[in-house]
Design an enzyme around this catalytic site. Structure first.
Site, mmCIF file in Angstrom:
data_model
loop_
_atom_site.group_PDB
_atom_site.id
_atom_site.type_symbol
_atom_site.label_atom_id
_atom_site.label_comp_id
_atom_site.label_asym_id
_atom_site.label_seq_id
_atom_site.Cartn_x
_atom_site.Cartn_y
_atom_site.Cartn_z
ATOM 1 C CG HIS A 236 82.478 2.946 -21.522
ATOM 2 N ND1 HIS A 236 82.958 3.671 -20.454
ATOM 3 C CD2 HIS A 236 81.898 1.835 -20.974
ATOM 4 C CE1 HIS A 236 82.703 3.033 -19.321
ATOM 5 N NE2 HIS A 236 82.056 1.921 -19.603
HETATM 6 O O1 RIB Z 1 86.001 -0.220 -21.425
HETATM 7 C C1 RIB Z 1 84.904 0.025 -22.271
HETATM 8 C C2 RIB Z 1 85.204 -0.430 -23.662
HETATM 9 O O2 RIB Z 1 85.418 -1.849 -23.679
HETATM 10 C C3 RIB Z 1 84.034 -0.190 -24.628
HETATM 11 O O3 RIB Z 1 84.532 0.043 -25.910
HETATM 12 C C4 RIB Z 1 83.278 -1.487 -24.586
HETATM 13 O O4 RIB Z 1 82.565 -1.740 -25.802
HETATM 14 C C5 RIB Z 1 84.410 -2.481 -24.471
HETATM 15 O O5 RIB Z 1 84.903 -2.711 -25.777
#
Ligand code: RIB
Ligand code: CA
Length: 305
Positions: A236
Site C-alpha cells: 500500500h
Molecule cells: O491500509 C493500509 C495502511 O494501513 C498502510 O499504510 C499500512 O501501513 C497501515 O498503516
C-alpha cells in the site's frame, strides 16, 4: 530539479518498503521521515523508522517523532499484520529522533522547501492535520500532499467500508481533506500494488542489503493466507511513492468527505462520484494502478540500494 519528499509514516512493514523505495529512487530527495502512532505505538514506529534508515545505510535522513494517538478516537494498532513492535525482522537502532516534534518538522520543511516539497502521508493523518491547524498555509506552501488511505469504491480493510489509516483517525483525515485537496491513494489502487512472492525471494537472494526489504515486502506471513493473498502481498505505502514519482496511478477528482459520525461507516471515504451534492471536487482519488509499471519502478529503485 529533484523533487523533495517528506514521508509521514507508521512503520509498519509497507511503510519500511516505501522508505526503501524512496531512498532508492533517483527522482526524489528524501528530506525526512516523520512518525505517527498507527500500526504500532509512536515509540515503536519511531524506533522502527530509525532502524530502517540505518539498515539501508541512510542514518543521515532525520526522523521526527509525532503524535502518539488520534485526535479523538483511541489508537487502533495493527501489530497482528506488521509483527510485534510493528515490524518483522530483527533490526537494531543506534540513532535517535531529532528534537523537533514531527508537526514542527513538517512545517519547517514546508517553509524551507516550498513547492519543491511533496508530503506523502502513509499512516493515520494525525501529524498532518495538526500541522495544518498550526500552519493553515501549509497546503499552499508545498506542491502536493499525498495520502495512503481510504477505499473510495472498494471494500475496506479495517471495516467493510473503511481503510485502516483513515479509520484510525477519521477526524484528522476529514481536516486534511477539507483543507488540502489531497491526492488520496486508497485500496482502489493499492490492493493491486503487488509483488509476487517469487520476486520477493529473488530480492532476498540478489543482495544482502535487500534481505530486510524482502521481509518488509513479504509482511503479514502469519496471517492465515488465502491462495490469493499468499501470492501477492499488497504494498500500500510504496504505491504512494510510485504515484509521486511516476504516472502509474490514475486519479479522478471528486467532492470527498470522511465519515466522522462514529457510526457503522465511521472512517469511510465518501466520494460524490454521481455529483449529487452539487459541491465542487476537493480531492484527487486514485481509481486504478498500472501494477506492472509499479512493480518495475519499485524493483528499479530497490536495485539502487
Ligand atoms: O491500509 C493500509 C495502511 O494501513 C498502510 O499504510 C499500512 O501501513 C497501515 O498503516
Ligand atoms: Ca502505513
Amino acid at each position: 530539479m529533484t523533487r523533495k519528499l517528506l514521508l509521514d509514516t507508521d512503520p509498519g512493514c509497507d511503510d519500511a518498503a516505501a522508505i526503501a523505495f524512496a531512498l532508492g529512487c533517483d527522482a526524489v530527495d528524501t528530506v525526512g521521515v516523520t512518525t505517527v502512532a498507527g500500526n504500532s505505538t509512536v515509540e515503536n514506529t519511531t524506533e522502527n523508522a530509525i532502524a530502517v534508515l540505518e539498515a539501508l545505510d541512510r542514518p543521515d535522513v532525520p526522523v521526527a517523532k509525532g503524535c502518539d494517538r488520534p485526535l479523538v478516537k483511541e489508537l487502533t494498532l495493527a501489530e497482528h499484520v506488521h509483527g510485534d513492535g510493528g515490524l518483522y525482522g530483527e533490526l537494531t537502532q543506534s540513532g535517535t529522533a531529532v528534537d523537533a516534534h514531527a508537526v514542527d518538522f513538517i512545517i519547517d520543511q514546508a517553509r524551507r522547501h516550498g513547492d519543491d516539497l511533496t508530503i506523502a502521508a502513509v499512516g493515520p493523518l494525525t501529524n498532518v492535520a495538526v500541522a495544518i491547524a498550526r500552519e493553515p498555509a501549509l497546503p499552499n506552501l508545498v506542491d502536493d500532499i499525498y495520502v495512503m488511505g481510504g477505499a473510495a469504491f472498494e471494500a475496506g480493510n479495517a471495516t467493510p467500508v473503511a481503510e485502516f489509516n483513515i479509520y484510525n483517525d477519521p477526524e484528522a483525515a476529514s481536516r486534511v481533506t477539507q483543507a488540502a485537496e489531497p491526492k488520496i491513494v486508497g485500496l482502489d489502487a493499492t490492493n493491486d500494488a503487488t509483488l509476487p512472492y517469487d520476486t520477493v525471494r529473488e530480492l532476498h537472494d540478489r543482495n544482502p542489503r535487500l534481505e530486510h526489504v524482502a521481509k518488509w515486502c513479504e509482511y503479514a506471513p502469519e496471517i492465515p493466507a488465502t491462495a490469493e493473498r499468499r501470492d501477492r502481498p499488497s504494498l500500500h505505502d510504496p504505491a504512494v511513492v510510485a504515484a509521486v514519482v511516476d504516472d502509474v496511478v490514475a486519479f479522478e477528482r471528486h467532492y470527498t468527505q470522511i465519515d466522522t459520525s462514529g457510526g457503522l461507516c465511521e472512517g469511510q471515504v465518501v466520494c460524490d462520484e454521481p455529483e449529487v451534492t452539487g459541491n465542487p471536487p476537493n480531492a484527487d482519488i486514485a481509481v486504478d494502478i498500472d501494477a506492472s509499471g509499479f512493480r518495475d519502478r519499485l524493483l528499479d529503485a530497490y536495485s539502487n540500494l
